[in-house]
Design a protein around this motif. Structure first.
Motif, PDB file in Angstrom:
ATOM      1  N   VAL A   1      -0.613   2.886 -11.063  1.00  0.00           N
ATOM      2  CA  VAL A   1       0.620   3.245 -10.614  1.00  0.00           C
ATOM      3  C   VAL A   1       0.542   4.051  -9.538  1.00  0.00           C
ATOM      4  N   ASP A   2       0.416   3.990  -8.122  1.00  0.00           N
ATOM      5  CA  ASP A   2       0.523   5.036  -7.115  1.00  0.00           C
ATOM      6  C   ASP A   2       2.054   5.050  -6.628  1.00  0.00           C
ATOM      7  N   VAL A   3       2.587   6.334  -6.461  1.00  0.00           N
ATOM      8  CA  VAL A   3       3.702   6.828  -6.079  1.00  0.00           C
ATOM      9  C   VAL A   3       3.604   7.551  -4.752  1.00  0.00           C
ATOM     10  N   TYR A   4       4.203   7.090  -3.710  1.00  0.00           N
ATOM     11  CA  TYR A   4       4.430   7.812  -2.551  1.00  0.00           C
ATOM     12  C   TYR A   4       5.741   8.009  -2.296  1.00  0.00           C
ATOM     13  N   PRO A   5       6.338   9.283  -2.578  1.00  0.00           N
ATOM     14  CA  PRO A   5       7.681   9.307  -2.470  1.00  0.00           C
ATOM     15  C   PRO A   5       8.196   9.678  -0.969  1.00  0.00           C
ATOM     16  N   ALA A   6       7.125  10.213  -0.111  1.00  0.00           N
ATOM     17  CA  ALA A   6       7.686  10.874   1.007  1.00  0.00           C
ATOM     18  C   ALA A   6       6.618  10.295   2.214  1.00  0.00           C
ATOM     19  N   THR A   7       6.713   9.113   2.742  1.00  0.00           N
ATOM     20  CA  THR A   7       5.982   8.789   3.946  1.00  0.00           C
ATOM     21  C   THR A   7       6.285   9.805   5.162  1.00  0.00           C
ATOM     22  N   ASN A   8       7.550  10.009   5.185  1.00  0.00           N
ATOM     23  CA  ASN A   8       7.947  10.847   6.456  1.00  0.00           C
ATOM     24  C   ASN A   8       8.405  12.416   5.862  1.00  0.00           C
TER      25      ASN A   8
ATOM     26  N   ARG B   1      -3.073   5.854   8.157  1.00  0.00           N
ATOM     27  CA  ARG B   1      -3.627   6.269   6.876  1.00  0.00           C
ATOM     28  C   ARG B   1      -2.787   5.846   5.693  1.00  0.00           C
ATOM     29  N   ILE B   2      -1.606   5.653   5.996  1.00  0.00           N
ATOM     30  CA  ILE B   2      -0.613   5.368   4.823  1.00  0.00           C
ATOM     31  C   ILE B   2      -0.961   3.745   4.469  1.00  0.00           C
ATOM     32  N   VAL B   3      -0.919   2.884   5.653  1.00  0.00           N
ATOM     33  CA  VAL B   3      -1.357   1.559   5.266  1.00  0.00           C
ATOM     34  C   VAL B   3      -2.695   1.361   4.750  1.00  0.00           C
ATOM     35  N   GLU B   4      -3.654   2.122   5.266  1.00  0.00           N
ATOM     36  CA  GLU B   4      -5.088   1.950   4.802  1.00  0.00           C
ATOM     37  C   GLU B   4      -5.072   2.355   3.060  1.00  0.00           C
ATOM     38  N   ASP B   5      -4.402   3.575   2.803  1.00  0.00           N
ATOM     39  CA  ASP B   5      -4.052   3.862   1.535  1.00  0.00           C
ATOM     40  C   ASP B   5      -3.611   2.802   0.557  1.00  0.00           C
ATOM     41  N   ILE B   6      -2.469   2.219   0.985  1.00  0.00           N
ATOM     42  CA  ILE B   6      -1.957   1.323   0.250  1.00  0.00           C
ATOM     43  C   ILE B   6      -2.539  -0.024   0.154  1.00  0.00           C
ATOM     44  N   ARG B   7      -3.154  -0.259   1.181  1.00  0.00           N
ATOM     45  CA  ARG B   7      -4.019  -1.665   1.117  1.00  0.00           C
ATOM     46  C   ARG B   7      -4.602  -1.942  -0.154  1.00  0.00           C
TER      47      ARG B   7
END
Lengths: 305, 310
Positions: A66-73, A110-116
């Motif tokens: 499970v990857d949690v990204y709480p703040a893309t901005n 970079r965000i898209v690449e990491d979630i890909r």
């Protein structure tokens, strides 16, 4: 484990970092939970916290990542700014970004690449400061076949299958779906606030989805059966005049055609300038929260039944 | 000149938003010019106002071709401009992302619809436009490659450059794009600055618009005194993008329009506390500076110059 997705220096003694928390049992599928693209949408903050809390409480039930990204901005969240501060830019209109683009495009890429490569991604939004939304999953009609079966596990009340719009091709969800990473968009609550009830409801949905994918082997609540609807079943009610909106209905309640949804009043004259009536029988799934309205401001959306 | 209210939106406590058009000549809808759509587009407002002033004189002197009419809309978003906001005061939406608009939709959709309904039937559409990054351009005409763009007409402005841009998804809701879809020949004119007045840039843009109107036969006379340039056509993707390798204070040595050579020092990025040089920005090509950013603080990876290569 907390990891840095990307990091970039700001002009004066500050670095901007996009962070994620990876919780993993090793093998198994991968689920990503993303929020904070709009800095004033905070409902997802509580969901990220709750998901990580439950994972930490019962690590023995995790069978995947499970990857949690709480703040893309992060600049937006920490400065109470919806867009990207300094750029006056809606971050959800710059995806998929560009590795060789300007700072904002670079971060988006970079965000898209990491979630890909995630087996499922959940992108949590919280409307804006003006409107309160019932917990719902929004799905573009072009991806409905893949995403609706997943959305049914999310424990939401409503799945809105909306028409494709060219302008929405710049969103994170569209970008990820385009590269084969199934991405659900959750909308719930209202900007700048956290609704604990919705936090629990969507967090239950996350675990229900993870159980469906085999990522979670622990007990889960049975997800509620959502209403699945298309644009044709959604009625929009806009302000006919500028003024102060006083609601006459409660959010999530059923209304009949002709019922009064509220009034727009003028506190200077003491007069009602617009009475808003429901154009259909249905459920108020969107309701104006911020009282000051311009002519045209969205007041409510009703799911016709 | 006929002054006409195109659209009005009443507010709760503020004065109404009024979108006012100025019509010159009578007859077929030959050309429409739109100025400030955003609250920070002061240069675009100033330029449009100068154009209205020039057309008043031309009309008084009988310089408008009989059977042709021109509509000029200098200001669409005074509600934002008066409180120094760029986008719509309440919900921060951008009118130039709402076209063709929807008269029963949200507020800025209604404003866009009210404007577009009044201007969509003109044969030619000119918008004095701005860019989202603070900076200065060499005056140019910008067109989107929609398949409807008319390059020959764009040359009639006599501006030094015509930039052709491949539309991106968010462009599909702009005025320029929708004008073209509605079969108006649409051109965006960039006249230097945005939130400050650049008088020379404005005069050049006004002369360019008048050149165009003369060459289209909408105004009488040859306009020989303001023929302008033989425009170079440049695809946007061919511009050389010069980026900042580091963040910091931005110390620039070059202005738009300057000729530069490969290896020439264009700017430096300084440490904001001790002024040590973090990065030298050198030109990667021989050419002309087309765009220069103006912000004294620069982000890493920011586009600080764009160069038209030789």
């Amino acid at each position: 484990m907390i990891e840095t997705v990307t990091k970039i220096d700001l002009p004066v003694d500050e670095a901007l970092s996009i962070m994620k928390n990876r919780v993993s049992s090793g093998a198994g599928k991968r689920v990503s939970i993303v929020t904070g693209t709009h800095g004033d949408e905070l409902e997802g903050q509580a969901v990220c916290f709750e998901v990580l809390r439950r994972l930490a409480e019962h690590p023995e039930f995790l069978n995947g990542t499970v990857d949690v990204y709480p703040a893309t901005n992060p600049l937006g969240i920490d400065s109470i700014t919806r867009g990207i501060p300094g750029f006056d830019l809606d971050m959800n209109r710059i995806f998929p970004g560009a590795e060789d683009g300007v700072m904002t495009e670079f971060i988006a890429a970079r965000i898209v690449e990491d979630i890909r490569g995630s087996d499922v991604c959940l992108d949590i939004h919280a409307s804006n400061i003006f409107l309160r939304e019932i917990p719902q999953i929004r799905v573009n009609i072009d991806t409905a076949r893949t995403l609706i079966p997943l959305a049914k596990h999310m424990n939401v009340d409503f799945v809105w299958v909306h028409a494709a719009a060219t302008v929405l091709e710049s969103t994170l969800a569209h970008s990820l779906n385009s590269i084969g990473t199934p991405t659900l968009v959750a909308e719930m609550g209202v900007g700048m606030r956290i609704t604990p009830e919705y936090m629990r409801q969507l967090s239950d949905g996350v675990f229900s989805l993870m159980a469906h994918l085999g990522v979670w082997t622990g007990p889960v609540e049975a997800p509620r059966e959502p209403i699945i609807s298309t644009d044709g079943k959604v009625c929009f009610i806009n302000a006919g005049a500028s003024g102060i909106f006083l609601p006459a209905v409660e959010h999530t309640k059923s209304v009949a055609k002709g019922d009064c949804l509220g009034h727009i009043v003028n506190p200077l004259t003491g007069r009602t300038v617009d009475e808003l009536l429901s154009p259909c029988d249905g459920m108020v799934f969107t309701l104006r929260e911020y009282p000051v309205v311009d002519e045209g401001s969205l007041i409510a959306r009703i799911l016709e039944v | 000149m006929e002054r006409k209210l195109i659209f009005e939106l009443k507010s709760l406590y503020r004065d109404s938003l009024r979108v006012t058009g100025f019509t010159f000549g009578e007859g077929e809808k030959s050309a429409c010019v739109v100025g400030a759509l955003r609250g920070n587009e002061v240069q675009q407002l100033y330029t449009c106002a100068q154009l209205v002033n020039a057309l008043k004189r031309i009309e008084r002197e009988g310089g408008i071709t009989p059977g042709k009419s021109i509509l000029v809309v200098p200001s669409v978003n005074s509600a934002s401009m008066n409180i120094k906001k760029r986008f719509w005061p309440t919900d921060n939406t951008d009118i130039n992302r709402m076209f063709p608009g929807y008269n029963l939709g949200e507020t800025t959709q209604r404003i866009a619809a009210g404007l577009f309904d009044a201007i969509k039937d003109y044969q030619n559409g000119i918008q004095f436009a701005s860019f989202y990054i603070p900076g200065v351009f060499v005056p140019h005409v910008r067109m989107m490659k929609t398949g409807y763009e008319n390059l020959d007409k764009a040359k009639e402005f006599g501006l030094p450059y015509i930039i052709l841009r491949q539309p991106r998804p968010y462009d599909t809701t702009t005025l320029n794009y929708n004008w073209q879809v509605w079969e108006t020949d649409a051109f965006s004119l960039y006249a230097g600055t945005t939130d400050t007045i650049d008088r020379a840039g404005a005069i050049q843009a006004v002369n360019a618009a008048l050149n165009f109107l003369r060459k289209e036969g909408i105004l009488l006379g040859s306009g020989r005194a303001h023929e302008g340039y033989i425009s170079s056509v440049v695809e946007e993707e061919d511009l050389v993008n010069v980026k900042s390798a580091q963040a910091g204070l931005f110390e620039s040595f070059c202005n738009p329009g300057a000729n530069v050579t490969r290896g020439q020092l264009l700017a430096r990025i300084l440490d904001p506390c001790d002024a040590s040089v973090r990065a030298n920005i050198v030109s990667p090509a021989d050419g002309v500076i087309f765009f220069a950013q103006e912000d004294p603080l620069v982000y890493a990876n920011a586009s600080v110059f764009r160069i038209i290569p030789e």
